[in-house]
Design a protein around this motif. Sequence first.
Motif, PDB file in Angstrom:
ATOM      1  N   PRO A 213      41.679  42.976  41.530  1.00  0.00           N
ATOM      2  CA  PRO A 213      42.269  43.953  40.835  1.00  0.00           C
ATOM      3  C   PRO A 213      42.304  44.570  40.261  1.00  0.00           C
ATOM      4  O   PRO A 213      41.361  45.806  40.672  1.00  0.00           O
ATOM      5  CB  PRO A 213      41.958  43.185  39.267  1.00  0.00           C
ATOM      6  CG  PRO A 213      40.035  43.483  39.347  1.00  0.00           C
ATOM      7  CD  PRO A 213      39.422  42.940  40.717  1.00  0.00           C
TER       8      PRO A 213
ATOM      9  N   ARG B 208      37.986  36.795  36.588  1.00  0.00           N
ATOM     10  CA  ARG B 208      38.104  37.354  35.372  1.00  0.00           C
ATOM     11  C   ARG B 208      38.510  38.263  34.769  1.00  0.00           C
ATOM     12  O   ARG B 208      38.749  37.898  33.569  1.00  0.00           O
ATOM     13  CB  ARG B 208      36.704  37.959  35.622  1.00  0.00           C
ATOM     14  CG  ARG B 208      36.134  37.391  36.806  1.00  0.00           C
ATOM     15  CD  ARG B 208      35.055  38.561  37.085  1.00  0.00           C
ATOM     16  NE  ARG B 208      33.611  38.591  37.515  1.00  0.00           N
ATOM     17  CZ  ARG B 208      32.356  39.873  38.712  1.00  0.00           C
ATOM     18  NH1 ARG B 208      32.574  40.905  37.715  1.00  0.00           N
ATOM     19  NH2 ARG B 208      31.460  39.461  38.434  1.00  0.00           N
TER      20      ARG B 208
ATOM     21  N   ARG C  13      29.314  44.483  50.183  1.00  0.00           N
ATOM     22  CA  ARG C  13      30.695  44.421  49.461  1.00  0.00           C
ATOM     23  C   ARG C  13      31.184  46.126  48.860  1.00  0.00           C
ATOM     24  O   ARG C  13      29.922  46.657  48.374  1.00  0.00           O
ATOM     25  CB  ARG C  13      30.304  43.964  47.824  1.00  0.00           C
ATOM     26  CG  ARG C  13      31.865  43.415  47.187  1.00  0.00           C
ATOM     27  CD  ARG C  13      32.007  42.881  46.479  1.00  0.00           C
ATOM     28  NE  ARG C  13      31.937  41.464  46.756  1.00  0.00           N
ATOM     29  CZ  ARG C  13      33.217  40.309  46.965  1.00  0.00           C
ATOM     30  NH1 ARG C  13      34.122  41.410  47.343  1.00  0.00           N
ATOM     31  NH2 ARG C  13      32.909  39.204  47.556  1.00  0.00           N
TER      32      ARG C  13
ATOM     33  N   TYR D 118      29.468  34.613  49.348  1.00  0.00           N
ATOM     34  CA  TYR D 118      30.296  35.028  49.877  1.00  0.00           C
ATOM     35  C   TYR D 118      29.760  35.843  50.940  1.00  0.00           C
ATOM     36  O   TYR D 118      29.851  35.799  52.261  1.00  0.00           O
ATOM     37  CB  TYR D 118      31.098  37.343  49.758  1.00  0.00           C
ATOM     38  CG  TYR D 118      32.065  36.787  48.793  1.00  0.00           C
ATOM     39  CD1 TYR D 118      33.637  36.951  49.164  1.00  0.00           C
ATOM     40  CD2 TYR D 118      32.318  35.576  47.770  1.00  0.00           C
ATOM     41  CE1 TYR D 118      34.830  36.962  49.345  1.00  0.00           C
ATOM     42  CE2 TYR D 118      33.443  35.694  46.386  1.00  0.00           C
ATOM     43  CZ  TYR D 118      35.182  35.961  47.833  1.00  0.00           C
ATOM     44  OH  TYR D 118      36.263  35.363  47.236  1.00  0.00           O
TER      45      TYR D 118
ATOM     46  N   CYS E 200      41.756  35.034  44.270  1.00  0.00           N
ATOM     47  CA  CYS E 200      40.317  35.672  43.957  1.00  0.00           C
ATOM     48  C   CYS E 200      39.603  35.744  42.635  1.00  0.00           C
ATOM     49  O   CYS E 200      39.659  35.756  41.340  1.00  0.00           O
ATOM     50  CB  CYS E 200      40.492  37.066  44.014  1.00  0.00           C
ATOM     51  SG  CYS E 200      39.266  38.922  43.747  1.00  0.00           S
ATOM     52  N   PRO E 201      38.509  35.445  42.719  1.00  0.00           N
ATOM     53  CA  PRO E 201      37.405  35.339  41.479  1.00  0.00           C
ATOM     54  C   PRO E 201      36.626  36.690  40.098  1.00  0.00           C
ATOM     55  O   PRO E 201      37.165  36.203  39.550  1.00  0.00           O
ATOM     56  CB  PRO E 201      35.664  34.880  42.140  1.00  0.00           C
ATOM     57  CG  PRO E 201      35.633  35.656  44.028  1.00  0.00           C
ATOM     58  CD  PRO E 201      37.502  35.497  44.062  1.00  0.00           C
TER      59      PRO E 201
ATOM     60  N   LEU F 282      45.350  37.340  53.303  1.00  0.00           N
ATOM     61  CA  LEU F 282      45.460  38.513  53.819  1.00  0.00           C
ATOM     62  C   LEU F 282      46.491  39.047  54.848  1.00  0.00           C
ATOM     63  O   LEU F 282      45.428  38.585  55.793  1.00  0.00           O
ATOM     64  CB  LEU F 282      44.154  38.820  53.678  1.00  0.00           C
ATOM     65  CG  LEU F 282      43.543  39.333  52.682  1.00  0.00           C
ATOM     66  CD1 LEU F 282      42.275  39.760  52.207  1.00  0.00           C
ATOM     67  CD2 LEU F 282      44.606  40.695  51.655  1.00  0.00           C
TER      68      LEU F 282
ATOM     69  N   GLU G 252      38.192  47.851  38.311  1.00  0.00           N
ATOM     70  CA  GLU G 252      36.754  47.033  38.828  1.00  0.00           C
ATOM     71  C   GLU G 252      36.991  46.096  37.888  1.00  0.00           C
ATOM     72  O   GLU G 252      36.707  46.593  35.923  1.00  0.00           O
ATOM     73  CB  GLU G 252      35.767  47.715  38.398  1.00  0.00           C
ATOM     74  CG  GLU G 252      34.370  47.421  37.977  1.00  0.00           C
ATOM     75  CD  GLU G 252      33.395  46.547  39.308  1.00  0.00           C
ATOM     76  OE1 GLU G 252      33.849  46.501  40.911  1.00  0.00           O
ATOM     77  OE2 GLU G 252      33.547  44.885  38.795  1.00  0.00           O
ATOM     78  N   SER G 253      37.015  45.062  37.912  1.00  0.00           N
ATOM     79  CA  SER G 253      37.039  43.789  37.075  1.00  0.00           C
ATOM     80  C   SER G 253      35.994  43.343  36.170  1.00  0.00           C
ATOM     81  O   SER G 253      36.272  43.798  34.582  1.00  0.00           O
ATOM     82  CB  SER G 253      36.990  42.239  38.291  1.00  0.00           C
ATOM     83  OG  SER G 253      35.897  42.086  38.373  1.00  0.00           O
TER      84      SER G 253
ATOM     85  N   ALA H 215      42.000  47.448  49.521  1.00  0.00           N
ATOM     86  CA  ALA H 215      43.297  48.170  48.342  1.00  0.00           C
ATOM     87  C   ALA H 215      42.689  46.842  47.686  1.00  0.00           C
ATOM     88  O   ALA H 215      43.868  45.746  48.067  1.00  0.00           O
ATOM     89  CB  ALA H 215      44.624  48.093  49.310  1.00  0.00           C
ATOM     90  N   THR H 216      42.153  46.640  46.921  1.00  0.00           N
ATOM     91  CA  THR H 216      41.896  45.769  45.916  1.00  0.00           C
ATOM     92  C   THR H 216      42.410  44.827  45.305  1.00  0.00           C
ATOM     93  O   THR H 216      42.822  45.660  44.759  1.00  0.00           O
ATOM     94  CB  THR H 216      40.172  45.433  46.175  1.00  0.00           C
ATOM     95  OG1 THR H 216      39.592  46.509  45.301  1.00  0.00           O
ATOM     96  CG2 THR H 216      39.107  45.492  47.439  1.00  0.00           C
TER      97      THR H 216
ATOM     98  N   TRP I 122      46.901  42.491  50.671  1.00  0.00           N
ATOM     99  CA  TRP I 122      47.776  41.772  49.872  1.00  0.00           C
ATOM    100  C   TRP I 122      49.169  42.486  50.144  1.00  0.00           C
ATOM    101  O   TRP I 122      49.634  43.280  49.951  1.00  0.00           O
ATOM    102  CB  TRP I 122      47.113  41.555  48.498  1.00  0.00           C
ATOM    103  CG  TRP I 122      45.827  41.713  48.236  1.00  0.00           C
ATOM    104  CD1 TRP I 122      44.562  42.270  48.078  1.00  0.00           C
ATOM    105  CD2 TRP I 122      44.966  40.248  48.484  1.00  0.00           C
ATOM    106  NE1 TRP I 122      43.470  41.985  48.012  1.00  0.00           N
ATOM    107  CE2 TRP I 122      44.131  40.877  48.200  1.00  0.00           C
ATOM    108  CE3 TRP I 122      45.878  39.295  49.124  1.00  0.00           C
ATOM    109  CZ2 TRP I 122      42.613  38.996  48.282  1.00  0.00           C
ATOM    110  CZ3 TRP I 122      45.023  38.107  48.622  1.00  0.00           C
ATOM    111  CH2 TRP I 122      43.669  37.812  48.603  1.00  0.00           C
TER     112      TRP I 122
HETATM  113  N1  LIG Z   1      34.578  45.119  43.028  1.00  0.00           N
HETATM  114  C1  LIG Z   1      35.827  44.213  43.064  1.00  0.00           C
HETATM  115  C2  LIG Z   1      35.974  43.737  44.005  1.00  0.00           C
HETATM  116  C3  LIG Z   1      37.134  42.847  44.409  1.00  0.00           C
HETATM  117  C4  LIG Z   1      37.434  41.678  45.314  1.00  0.00           C
HETATM  118  O1  LIG Z   1      36.257  42.471  46.501  1.00  0.00           O
HETATM  119  N2  LIG Z   1      38.937  41.555  45.659  1.00  0.00           N
HETATM  120  C5  LIG Z   1      38.784  40.682  47.122  1.00  0.00           C
HETATM  121  C6  LIG Z   1      39.960  39.869  46.575  1.00  0.00           C
HETATM  122  S1  LIG Z   1      38.670  38.594  46.359  1.00  0.00           S
HETATM  123  C7  LIG Z   1      39.822  41.741  47.975  1.00  0.00           C
HETATM  124  O2  LIG Z   1      40.816  42.650  47.050  1.00  0.00           O
HETATM  125  N3  LIG Z   1      39.835  41.787  48.425  1.00  0.00           N
HETATM  126  C8  LIG Z   1      40.899  42.969  49.944  1.00  0.00           C
HETATM  127  C9  LIG Z   1      40.391  43.448  50.622  1.00  0.00           C
HETATM  128  O3  LIG Z   1      38.875  43.727  50.814  1.00  0.00           O
HETATM  129  O4  LIG Z   1      40.423  43.989  51.928  1.00  0.00           O
HETATM  130  C10 LIG Z   1      35.963  43.564  41.491  1.00  0.00           C
HETATM  131  O5  LIG Z   1      35.177  42.749  40.597  1.00  0.00           O
HETATM  132  O6  LIG Z   1      36.828  44.380  40.700  1.00  0.00           O
END
Ligand SMILES: N[C@@H](CCC(=O)N[C@@H](CS)C(=O)NCC(=O)O)C(=O)O
Length: 315
Positions: free
Chosen positions: A133, A68, A25, A194, A63-64, A91, A147-148, A130-131, A96
């Motif tokens: 939260p 959070r 990740r 995952y 998204c878990p 996605l 970072e959550s 672009a994740t 998003w």
């Molecule tokens: N480190 C981040 C991870 C967040 C994350 O991986 N979010 C996923 C959704 S569950 C995301 O936005 N993925 C979009 C992508 O990878 O393009 C956190 O904990 O805030």
Amino acid sequence: MLVSGAWKENWQPVQQADDDGRFIRQTSSFRNWVTVEGSAGVTGSAGFKAEAGRYHLYVAYICPWASRALMARELKGLADVVSVSVVNPVLTDQGWAFGGFVGSDADELNGARYMHELYTHADPTFTGRATVPVLWDKHTGTIVNNESADIVRMLNSAFSQIHDSGPDLYPAALEAEINVLNSYLYSELNNGVYQAGFATTQFAYREAYTRVFAALDAMESRLADGRQYLFGDAFTESDIRLFVTLVRFDAAYYSLFKCNRNSIREMPNLHRYMHRILSLEGISDTVRLEHIKAGYYSIKALNPTGIVPEGPGSL
Ligand SMILES: N[C@@H](CCC(=O)N[C@@H](CS)C(=O)NCC(=O)O)C(=O)O
């Protein structure tokens, strides 16, 4: 993902794997902290003082990690202090997107169509995914933090002078134990599922599957003495972490991620615990099963037909 501020459409859910096919990740990039006085936090720079109405959370119900942050906002009674927008659960080739799915929002704050536009607004040369939260600062028009784990922690304490309610999610007396349990829950469960789902070799899948169920067994035993939460009567960050994975398990991880030794329904202590948390005020609003199913089953690499299963009917 974004590369030097430009969106690249060849999105790969398995963006990185090690030599044995283990999913890796990406680490988060914006790490500033909202603090009581606006001084710098644990990481990043100063300038983000806690103020009512100043901050906005961008989340996905699927998204878990985003959930959070949503849970912390509800538990701390900050719904009127920190506003929220929810992206569509699917996605797209632009990542998003906002608006159009029941329960999702348009981006009324910035008028973005896609999450990646907010990242390039914050940093025109950003490289990365672009994740969600994202915690957004309306005053300076930038991303405070994506970072959550950090966001949960600042929602817990930074806004105490504006609004103080709900449990202390990170009580001083439990900090060390919470840190240990949090990293265990992250590696074995939150990210563990995952790793099972996105493994590219049988070896990596089996390894992750074994660890996921070892951790579920350990948590099932931990709750066997009838305690309410992981640390007894105190509801902490660790409970948020365990809950977000439990509540997605039967609907997504069991089938799509092949974590199918048994369901959470078949683990009585965990099942009861999950429902106890689900019944806390505001929490059921953070769990949208239709978003969770639509989102996970839209991952083409794992489910090319895009068919979303009918079940489970309830959690
Ligand atoms: N480190 C981040 C991870 C967040 C994350 O991986 N979010 C996923 C959704 S569950 C995301 O936005 N993925 C979009 C992508 O990878 O393009 C956190 O904990 O805030």
